[in-house]
Scaffold this active site. Structure first.
Site, mmCIF file in Angstrom:
data_model
loop_
_atom_site.group_PDB
_atom_site.id
_atom_site.type_symbol
_atom_site.label_atom_id
_atom_site.label_comp_id
_atom_site.label_asym_id
_atom_site.label_seq_id
_atom_site.Cartn_x
_atom_site.Cartn_y
_atom_site.Cartn_z
ATOM 1 N N HIS B 47 -8.521 -47.897 -11.999
ATOM 2 C CA HIS B 47 -8.341 -46.743 -12.880
ATOM 3 C C HIS B 47 -6.873 -46.331 -12.954
ATOM 4 O O HIS B 47 -6.368 -46.000 -14.013
ATOM 5 C CB HIS B 47 -9.190 -45.586 -12.357
ATOM 6 N N HIS B 93 -14.003 -40.603 -19.518
ATOM 7 C CA HIS B 93 -14.569 -39.985 -18.324
ATOM 8 C C HIS B 93 -16.008 -40.471 -18.194
ATOM 9 O O HIS B 93 -16.937 -39.680 -18.074
ATOM 10 C CB HIS B 93 -14.467 -38.456 -18.383
#
Lengths: 221, 719
Positions: B47, B93
């Site tokens: 990420h 998200h």
């Protein structure tokens, strides 16, 4: 003519309201919630939409105790004009300047869309339209479900203090109430947003008439 | 407090691979402490490090005369004239939203808004691209409710209009929903703020909400596949507070006006760790933090927890020490926590002190620049099998089938839950093409769209990648805007599988080609990999967010069709039904190739629309559902019936690219035909807007019935 727009930390329609006031010709001052006085000789106080203090509990409840609210109350008690839109309406009911309360929408969801309204009660805010006129204004709220006990509702109806009624009730409001006036008709609280329908770019100018007439009437009052 | 010993299990639990751990040992020449291990895992996870994607992302076009700042900062910055810039980015998200939909989606919106105002821009528009599993999967209803309410709950309270987005449903998302949040802000080009720290011995200042234990390890969680233990990961999801964010935004923008801010970075994924390292690394400086000064919401927090917390609504800044008092006054005004938690240092160190004890002492530059980088094996997606025969069907029946699907029904149930008009500059709310807002106080307008057709990308990543950009280009064009630039949110499965990596590489190639051909460089973006559950990957979903400009003096195309208007089709129709909406929704088939995207035609047709805007009353791009769905949507927008001359299934529902449907009066149509002849673009009359029915050839139904059917789909399924 001078207007003040109250700014709480979570207000988010303060600029929009100020823009609409200015376009109508009002001289606008932004007033921070921690101030305990309004500027000198203010004719109109605007309490804008938004989420004053986050409104995680009861909308407007904390705002109603902000230092500036004392000054707004004194202004109203002196016969000053106060316009509360959306969260501003919620704040005005919490301060007691207007009766009743705004509960969670009956459908439990936030609603943002343009709704039909019928204009009713006579006031500086509604004269532009004339009683019985049908207009369209946007709403955007989670807690716009107007509630008051039957006696209060009867009194509001009897005294012609319902300023706007929904033509197709979106949120469960008692007797389709979208906006109400104080006893002296100088304090208006309404859930719909006239400032979002106040110029050609909005694709709807039904709200512009309210501001234009209000400014004119204040000048001649 | 005694930190746990470093064991193989602990290393694995941090998502650090054995070769990566060997690299850590090599860098440190010793075993890391527990806190240090946490810092490495935060910085080196997929990420934060983009370790699988970086090598390919470098191939994307990121420059152009309009670009002020491309990828690498909190958001991209693009000039819009008059000393103004639009600052935007899209970010996923996904993992948190699947675990805890309301908070996951809410904090996704919060994170992207922070990225934008960290750059010095006031957010002016938001969008959301949402992908859910099939409509009757047991989890879908809860996810749809939670995500939509979370998006609205945060954006509405913060006060940014949500002007567009996408909502799609497909079984491939049953185990992994996607929540891609876009935000754009407005800034002055001479007041853009960046993250690179400068100057030694300057205070590192923490602002905003207090640090709690929420979100510890979130970024690492988002870099792993899901399995049946997913529910145990709920504590890694953060909790959002839009009221604090609103104050943080106002205070940050006010503080920037004082000249006190030297550099600034929001605390997003991997919180304090990532933001501090970023500021130091970009500025070529070291950072020392004294954690006892960090405002804490809970007692007894360890260094490890504070460094990895993903508590929301926090910022890190390097301030000009001379303006400390001025800065503090701003934060006092907004009742926000403000603490000096460290300073910039000359040595290349990331030094973490806690109550006088050194908890981590790492070479700062190694955390970011030495992060692993992989050229993972990839195999190209095989050529799609040719499309099997598609039978002719009644056009109205087919349209009804599309409108019964939440993919193509009215999304009003979703969009009505978002405030689309706050700030009173919205000119087109979501639901019909691109959203449009006026740049406050000017005559300029900005248009926003988010697009991707994952079915196409799966069948043919290269064409699918091109198509996502081309559709964004068309949506911006259809309102009269000139596309300026792009943000990409690349959602894929497990990159360790060569076929998934092949999808990624293929899609990026297509995206890059289209961005060059259509002159819309990528200025920001985000990569979300490991969107898999029990080995089942999502459809490859490279969401393209794009921004277009309608200059002062140019008319936007925002009207609706009226009775008697001619329906004109720009672009060639061959009737491509492979991977079409019709095929999937009506025949439950996903075969054939994705449509080919002719970028030269896309550009020529887009330029034709913009050059001839004065004749065009209303315009929409043709995409999913082809001419039939576009004609229906335009009819709904204008509340007028439509008659399309053909009833041929492929002509009506084919998804050939580079096409637009135009409505205008007869005289304007004549003028457009002339202009098209001169420009050499294919423009044909396909019908007209009239009456109160939708008619394709001889097949007909009342517009009102179709519209109410479309409006009922969402409330019936999810209401």
């Amino acid at each position: 003519m001078k207007a003040a727009v109250i700014v709480f930390p979570g207000s988010n329609c303060d600029r929009d309201m100020a823009t609409a006031f200015e376009q109508a010709g009002l001289d606008v001052t932004m007033v921070w919630h921690k101030d305990s006085d309004l500027p000198e000789a203010v004719d109109l106080v605007g309490v804008p939409g938004g989420f004053s203090f986050g409104d995680y509990l009861r909308c407007g409840a904390i705002a109603a105790n902000a230092p500036v609210i004392g000054a707004v109350k004194r202004h109203a008690e002196r016969g000053g004009y106060v316009l509360g839109v959306c969260n501003g309406f919620q704040v005005l009911t919490e301060t007691g300047l207007l009766p009743g309360a705004l509960l969670r929408n009956a459908g439990l969801q936030y609603i943002c869309r343009t709704v039909g309204l019928t204009v009713e009660g006579e006031s500086i805010y509604t004269e532009a339209y004339g009683s019985g006129t049908r207009i369209d204004l946007p709403i955007a709220h989670h807690d716009g479900n107007y509630y008051a006990d039957a006696d209060t509702l009867d009194r509001l109806d009897g005294e012609g203090r319902v300023a706007f009624r929904y033509t197709d009730n979106p949120n469960g409001s008692a007797r389709d109430v979208a906006g109400i006036l104080s006893g002296n008709r100088r304090v208006l609280g309404m859930m719909p947003h006239p400032e979002r329908a106040s110029e050609a770019a909005h694709g709807n100018e039904d709200g512009a008439r309210l501001f234009a007439h209000l400014t004119q009437a204040l000048a001649s009052a | 407090m005694q930190e746990p010993a470093i064991t193989e299990e602990l290393i694995a639990a941090h998502g650090i691979k054995p070769d990566e751990y060997a690299e850590i040992l090599r860098i440190l020449n010793r075993e890391p402490t527990f806190t240090e291990l946490g810092i490495f895992s935060a910085m080196w996870n997929e990420h934060c490090s983009y370790k699988s994607s970086k090598i390919h992302l470098k191939t994307l076009p990121t420059t152009g005369p309009q670009v002020i700042c491309g990828p690498g900062e909190n958001a991209g910055v693009v000039g819009i004239g008059d000393g103004q810039a639009v600052v935007f980015k899209m970010e996923s998200h996904n993992h948190p939203s699947y675990i805890e939909p309301y908070q996951g989606a809410a904090t996704g919106v919060g994170g992207i808004l922070r990225d934008v105002f960290t750059m010095g821009a006031r957010p002016i528009a938001a969008m959301n691209s949402l992908s859910f599993g099939e409509k009757d999967h047991p989890k879908t209803r809860r996810l749809v409710h939670g995500v939509v309410e979370g998006v609205g709950g945060y954006g509405n309270a913060f006060g940014v209009p949500t002007v567009g987005g996408e909502v799609r449903f497909h079984p491939a998302y049953n185990g992994n929903c996607l929540v891609n949040a876009f935000a754009a802000g407005l800034a002055d080009t001479d007041k853009i703020f960046y993250s690179a720290a400068s100057g030694v011995g300057r205070p590192v200042v923490y602002l905003g909400a207090k640090t709690g234990r929420d979100g510890v390890g979130g970024a690492t969680m988002a870099s792993a596949e899901f399995d049946e233990t997913i529910e145990e990961k709920r504590p890694t999801v953060q909790v959002g507070d839009p009221f604090t964010e609103k104050r943080l935004m106002e205070a940050t923008l006010e503080l920037m006006q004082t000249g006190a801010v030297i550099s600034i970075q929001d605390m997003g994924a991997a919180g304090l760790t990532c933001s501090a390292v970023e500021m130091g690394d970009k500025g070529g400086l070291g950072i020392r933090l004294d954690l006892e000064n960090v405002p804490q919401r809970e007692t007894g927090m360890t260094a490890y927890e504070m460094m990895l917390s993903e508590s929301q609504e926090r910022m890190l800044m390097v301030l000009d020490p001379a303006k400390e008092a001025e800065a503090k006054a701003v934060f006092d005004k907004w009742d926000l926590d403000f603490a000096i938690v460290g300073e910039t240092i000359a040595e290349d160190r990331f030094l973490i002190m806690h109550n006088g004890t050194c908890m981590a002492d790492l070479p700062l530059s190694k955390l970011s620049s030495s992060a692993p980088e992989y050229d993972r094996p990839h195999v190209p997606t095989p050529q799609a099998e040719p499309l099997e025969d598609v039978p002719q069907i009644d056009a109205i029946d087919a349209l009804k089938a599309l409108l019964a699907s939440p993919n193509y029904a009215s999304k009003a149930w979703v969009y009505d839950q978002y405030d689309s008009q706050v700030m009173a500059d919205t000119m087109r709310t979501p639901g019909f093409g691109a959203g449009v807002i006026r740049v406050h106080g000017t005559e300029k307008k900005l248009a926003f769209t988010s697009d991707v057709t994952p079915r196409y990308v799966k069948a043919n990543p290269h064409q699918g990648g091109r198509q996502a950009v081309a559709e964004a280009y068309r949506n911006l064009t259809a309102v009269g805007a000139l596309p300026l630039a792009t943000t990409d949110n690349l959602n894929f499965g497990n990159p360790e599988k060569p076929e998934i990596m092949g999808q990624f590489v293929g899609a990026l190639k297509g995206i890059g080609e289209a961005c060059i051909a259509l002159d819309m460089p990528i200025v920001s973006g985000n990569v979300s990999l490991y969107n898999e559950t029990d080995g089942q990957g999502i459809l490859p979903t490279p969401t393209i967010g794009a921004v277009g400009l309608i200059a002062a003096g140019e008319e936007p195309i925002l009207d609706t069709p009226r009775e008697g208007h001619v329906a004109l089709l720009l672009g060639a129709t061959e009737g491509h039904l492979g991977q079409s909406a019709l095929l999937w929704e009506v025949f439950n088939r996903e075969d054939g190739d994705a449509p080919h995207v002719d970028l030269a035609a896309e550009r020529a047709h887009g330029e034709f629309i913009r050059a001839n805007r004065q004749w065009i009353r209303c315009c929409t791009d043709l995409s999913d559902g082809g001419l039939a769905l576009a004609a229906f949507e335009m009819a709904v927008a204008g509340d007028v019936g439509v008659q399309i001359d053909t009833d041929d299934t492929a002509q009506l529902f084919g998804e050939d690219q580079a096409r637009y449907l135009i409505a205008c009066n007869f005289d304007a149509a004549e003028a457009l035909m002339g202009a098209a002849g001169q420009a050499g673009v294919p423009l044909t009359t396909v019908g007209r807007f009239t009456g109160d029915t939708v008619r394709f050839g001889a097949s007909e139904a009342p517009l009102a019935d179709l519209r109410s059917q479309s409006a009922e789909t969402f409330p019936t399924l999810f209401g």
